[in-house]
Design a protein around this motif. Structure first.
Motif, PDB file in Angstrom:
ATOM      1  N   ALA A   4      -6.042   6.489   8.103  1.00 43.99           N
ATOM      2  CA  ALA A   4      -5.216   6.881   6.862  1.00 43.99           C
ATOM      3  C   ALA A   4      -5.867   6.055   5.975  1.00 43.99           C
ATOM      4  CB  ALA A   4      -3.715   6.220   7.078  1.00 43.99           C
ATOM      5  N   ILE A   5      -6.110   6.639   4.662  1.00 40.59           N
ATOM      6  CA  ILE A   5      -6.805   6.199   3.484  1.00 40.59           C
ATOM      7  C   ILE A   5      -5.455   5.818   2.693  1.00 40.59           C
ATOM      8  CG2 ILE A   5      -8.025   6.621   1.393  1.00 40.59           C
ATOM      9  CD1 ILE A   5      -9.580   6.376   3.940  1.00 40.59           C
ATOM     10  N   GLY A   6      -5.390   4.884   1.755  1.00 39.43           N
ATOM     11  CA  GLY A   6      -4.261   4.387   1.023  1.00 39.43           C
ATOM     12  C   GLY A   6      -4.747   3.964  -0.340  1.00 39.43           C
ATOM     13  N   LEU A   7      -3.757   3.675  -1.385  1.00 46.57           N
ATOM     14  CA  LEU A   7      -3.876   2.883  -2.499  1.00 46.57           C
ATOM     15  C   LEU A   7      -3.337   1.356  -2.054  1.00 46.57           C
ATOM     16  CD1 LEU A   7      -4.642   2.962  -5.791  1.00 46.57           C
ATOM     17  CD2 LEU A   7      -2.291   2.846  -5.709  1.00 46.57           C
ATOM     18  N   VAL A   8      -4.109   0.469  -2.391  1.00 44.17           N
ATOM     19  CA  VAL A   8      -3.726  -0.885  -2.026  1.00 44.17           C
ATOM     20  C   VAL A   8      -3.689  -1.762  -3.250  1.00 44.17           C
ATOM     21  CG1 VAL A   8      -4.391  -2.944  -0.757  1.00 44.17           C
ATOM     22  CG2 VAL A   8      -4.647  -0.911   0.448  1.00 44.17           C
ATOM     23  N   VAL A   9      -2.770  -2.661  -3.636  1.00 44.96           N
ATOM     24  CA  VAL A   9      -2.484  -3.445  -4.635  1.00 44.96           C
ATOM     25  C   VAL A   9      -2.189  -4.797  -4.172  1.00 44.96           C
ATOM     26  CG1 VAL A   9      -2.113  -1.526  -6.246  1.00 44.96           C
ATOM     27  CG2 VAL A   9      -0.286  -2.659  -5.309  1.00 44.96           C
ATOM     28  N   LEU A  10      -2.139  -5.821  -5.149  1.00 47.44           N
ATOM     29  CA  LEU A  10      -1.692  -7.205  -4.527  1.00 47.44           C
ATOM     30  C   LEU A  10      -0.357  -7.129  -4.808  1.00 47.44           C
ATOM     31  CD1 LEU A  10      -4.130  -9.670  -6.578  1.00 47.44           C
ATOM     32  CD2 LEU A  10      -3.960  -9.413  -4.149  1.00 47.44           C
ATOM     33  N   ASP A  11       0.360  -7.632  -3.871  1.00 42.47           N
ATOM     34  CA  ASP A  11       1.819  -7.970  -3.769  1.00 42.47           C
ATOM     35  C   ASP A  11       2.202  -9.043  -4.440  1.00 42.47           C
ATOM     36  OD1 ASP A  11       4.542  -7.583  -3.375  1.00 42.47           O
ATOM     37  OD2 ASP A  11       4.385  -7.832  -1.196  1.00 42.47           O
ATOM     38  N   ARG A  12       2.557  -9.003  -5.746  1.00 43.60           N
ATOM     39  CA  ARG A  12       2.719 -10.475  -6.229  1.00 43.60           C
ATOM     40  C   ARG A  12       4.081 -10.153  -7.439  1.00 43.60           C
ATOM     41  NH1 ARG A  12      -0.129 -11.349 -11.358  1.00 43.60           N
ATOM     42  NH2 ARG A  12      -1.532  -9.385 -11.901  1.00 43.60           N
ATOM     43  N   ALA A  13       4.550 -11.115  -7.792  1.00 46.53           N
ATOM     44  CA  ALA A  13       5.495 -10.966  -8.699  1.00 46.53           C
ATOM     45  C   ALA A  13       5.332 -12.081 -10.013  1.00 46.53           C
ATOM     46  CB  ALA A  13       6.755 -11.397  -8.324  1.00 46.53           C
TER      47      ALA A  13
ATOM     48  N   SER B 243       0.939  -1.276   0.043  1.00 50.05           N
ATOM     49  CA  SER B 243       0.068  -0.089  -0.004  1.00 50.05           C
ATOM     50  C   SER B 243       1.051   1.283  -0.087  1.00 50.05           C
ATOM     51  CB  SER B 243      -0.862  -0.079   1.240  1.00 50.05           C
ATOM     52  OG  SER B 243      -0.203   0.001   2.288  1.00 50.05           O
ATOM     53  N   VAL B 244       0.061   2.519  -0.412  1.00 43.22           N
ATOM     54  CA  VAL B 244       0.779   3.481  -0.328  1.00 43.22           C
ATOM     55  C   VAL B 244      -0.311   4.676   0.441  1.00 43.22           C
ATOM     56  CG1 VAL B 244       1.744   5.563  -1.851  1.00 43.22           C
ATOM     57  CG2 VAL B 244       1.901   3.336  -2.461  1.00 43.22           C
ATOM     58  N   GLU B 245       0.037   5.017   1.526  1.00 38.45           N
ATOM     59  CA  GLU B 245      -0.604   6.173   2.175  1.00 38.45           C
ATOM     60  C   GLU B 245      -0.909   7.301   1.292  1.00 38.45           C
ATOM     61  OE1 GLU B 245      -0.581   8.945   6.066  1.00 38.45           O
ATOM     62  OE2 GLU B 245       0.028   6.619   6.526  1.00 38.45           O
ATOM     63  N   LEU B 246      -2.269   7.679   1.119  1.00 39.78           N
ATOM     64  CA  LEU B 246      -2.378   8.986   0.346  1.00 39.78           C
ATOM     65  C   LEU B 246      -2.554  10.215   1.384  1.00 39.78           C
ATOM     66  CD1 LEU B 246      -4.806   7.301  -2.293  1.00 39.78           C
ATOM     67  CD2 LEU B 246      -2.410   7.814  -2.416  1.00 39.78           C
ATOM     68  N   TYR B 247      -3.626  10.102   2.373  1.00 41.85           N
ATOM     69  CA  TYR B 247      -3.817  11.141   3.228  1.00 41.85           C
ATOM     70  C   TYR B 247      -4.685  10.550   4.408  1.00 41.85           C
ATOM     71  CZ  TYR B 247      -8.608  10.448   1.458  1.00 41.85           C
ATOM     72  OH  TYR B 247      -9.791   9.968   1.022  1.00 41.85           O
ATOM     73  N   ARG B 248      -4.663  11.339   5.482  1.00 47.04           N
ATOM     74  CA  ARG B 248      -5.455  11.067   6.541  1.00 47.04           C
ATOM     75  C   ARG B 248      -6.734  11.727   6.664  1.00 47.04           C
ATOM     76  NH1 ARG B 248      -2.666   7.887  10.604  1.00 47.04           N
ATOM     77  NH2 ARG B 248      -0.858   7.183   9.791  1.00 47.04           N
ATOM     78  N   GLU B 249      -7.751  11.189   7.259  1.00 47.36           N
ATOM     79  CA  GLU B 249      -9.200  12.023   7.287  1.00 47.36           C
ATOM     80  C   GLU B 249      -9.178  13.015   8.435  1.00 47.36           C
ATOM     81  OE1 GLU B 249     -12.558   9.119   5.284  1.00 47.36           O
ATOM     82  OE2 GLU B 249     -12.089   8.768   7.471  1.00 47.36           O
ATOM     83  N   GLN B 250      -9.561  14.109   8.029  1.00 46.90           N
ATOM     84  CA  GLN B 250      -9.732  15.161   9.090  1.00 46.90           C
ATOM     85  C   GLN B 250     -11.145  15.558   9.078  1.00 46.90           C
ATOM     86  OE1 GLN B 250      -7.238  15.924  10.906  1.00 46.90           O
ATOM     87  NE2 GLN B 250      -5.588  14.790   9.849  1.00 46.90           N
ATOM     88  N   TYR B 251     -11.938  15.581  10.188  1.00 53.17           N
ATOM     89  CA  TYR B 251     -13.439  15.715   9.988  1.00 53.17           C
ATOM     90  C   TYR B 251     -13.740  17.186  10.239  1.00 53.17           C
ATOM     91  CZ  TYR B 251     -13.034  10.642   9.810  1.00 53.17           C
ATOM     92  OH  TYR B 251     -12.531   9.530   9.671  1.00 53.17           O
TER      93      TYR B 251
END
Length: 313
Positions: A269-278, A160-168
């Motif tokens: 934290a909100i992030g982009l998540v992808v499969l960790d594969r080769a 994953s890559v963290e993109l931002y954190r939620e502020q309300y």
């Protein structure tokens, strides 16, 4: 076990697995239902097994059929990756980036998709609003290339890559006395007619937890499964608790204003998540590159800071 398996047969099988209905699967593949049925029966004959449980309608897959579906997902994913890799070598990516996003991350998704399309002008993007659980399932089944979700709910076997954190912030009528305060407590917000997401959504559970910290319970007047629906129900009497990441796209409606909510604990934290594969997915790798290069958190913070300054003037 007999004969060759055609990739087209596997495409049809995956359509049936997705739709669980022969007619809808055929429509999805732009073929007639008899054509799809014949292809599935030929696949069964070639493999020497029964794949589909048949009655008067589709009744599911046999145990062997479920295994074939799992292998088909892998095989078709690898085919698509091969084609994308050849396009990349030729300097042209025409694939569709399939992204599943939790509803609260949908308004921030253009930060990723706009840059992805800028870098890959021949490509396209498909966004689906999904629960974090559905994102995990679809990633595992190769049905999406990436997810936008809460990182503490990122499924195993992913990176994953963290993109931002939620502020309300509380979004309410500018005439409401609460909007004259520098910060709004959750107990104060609980006294308003609130529009919030349903209890199946992680964002709602976060809101409920913050309310509980201040010892209050509340009863929303509107519950919805999308951020757009919350905004659509705002009136002079109704308010919502938004993430600042929504504001660059959705803004603050005319006649309304936003005030920070009192913070309790770390920001999710909100992030982009992808499969960790080769080998790694070409499309997923392109999305990760975008997410790594752009600073979404800074852009969201800059917009919110500027919005507050504009209001003072």
């Amino acid at each position: 076990m007999a004969g060759d398996v055609l990739l087209q047969q596997l495409d049809y099988l995956l359509a049936l697995a997705a739709e669980r209905h022969f007619g809808r699967a055929a429509a999805r593949c732009h073929i007639s239902q008899p054509t799809l049925s014949v292809a599935i029966r030929r696949l069964e004959r070639d493999l020497g097994i029964v794949i589909v449980q048949r009655g008067r309608r589709f009744e599911g897959f046999t145990e062997e059929g479920r295994r074939v579906v799992t292998w088909a997902q892998r095989i078709i994913a690898e085919r698509d990756e091969m084609l994308a890799d050849l396009e990349r070598i030729q300097g042209r990516l025409t694939a569709t980036a399939r992204i599943g996003a939790i509803p609260t991350a949908v308004p921030a998704s253009p930060y990723i998709t706009d840059e992805f399309l800028h870098r890959n002008p021949a490509a396209s993007v498909r966004i689906e609003a999904l629960s974090s659980r559905e994102i995990a399932r679809r990633l595992a089944d190769f049905e999406i290339d990436a997810g936008l979700t809460y990182l503490d709910e990122a499924p195993p076997g992913t990176r994953s890559v963290e993109l931002y954190r939620e502020q309300y912030v509380l979004v309410a009528s500018a005439d409401d006395p609460l909007m004259g305060k520098a910060n709004v407590t959750w107990a104060e917000a609980a006294g308003l007619e609130l529009c919030v997401l349903t209890t199946t959504m992680r964002n709602r559970r976060i809101l409920d937890a913050n309310m509980a910290v201040e010892g209050v319970r509340y009863r929303p007047v509107v519950e919805a499964d999308s951020v757009d629906a919350l905004y659509a129900h705002l009136t002079k009497r109704r308010a919502t608790i938004a993430s600042t990441a929504w504001l660059p796209q959705l803004s603050v409606p005319q006649g309304f204003t936003a005030r920070p909510m009192v913070k309790h604990g770390p920001s999710p934290a909100i992030g982009l998540v992808v499969l960790d594969r080769a080998p790694s997915s070409i499309v997923a790798g392109a999305l990760v590159a975008v997410a790594t290069d752009i600073d979404i958190a800074a852009r969201v913070d800059q917009f919110w800071t500027q919005a507050q300054r504009d209001e003072l003037h």
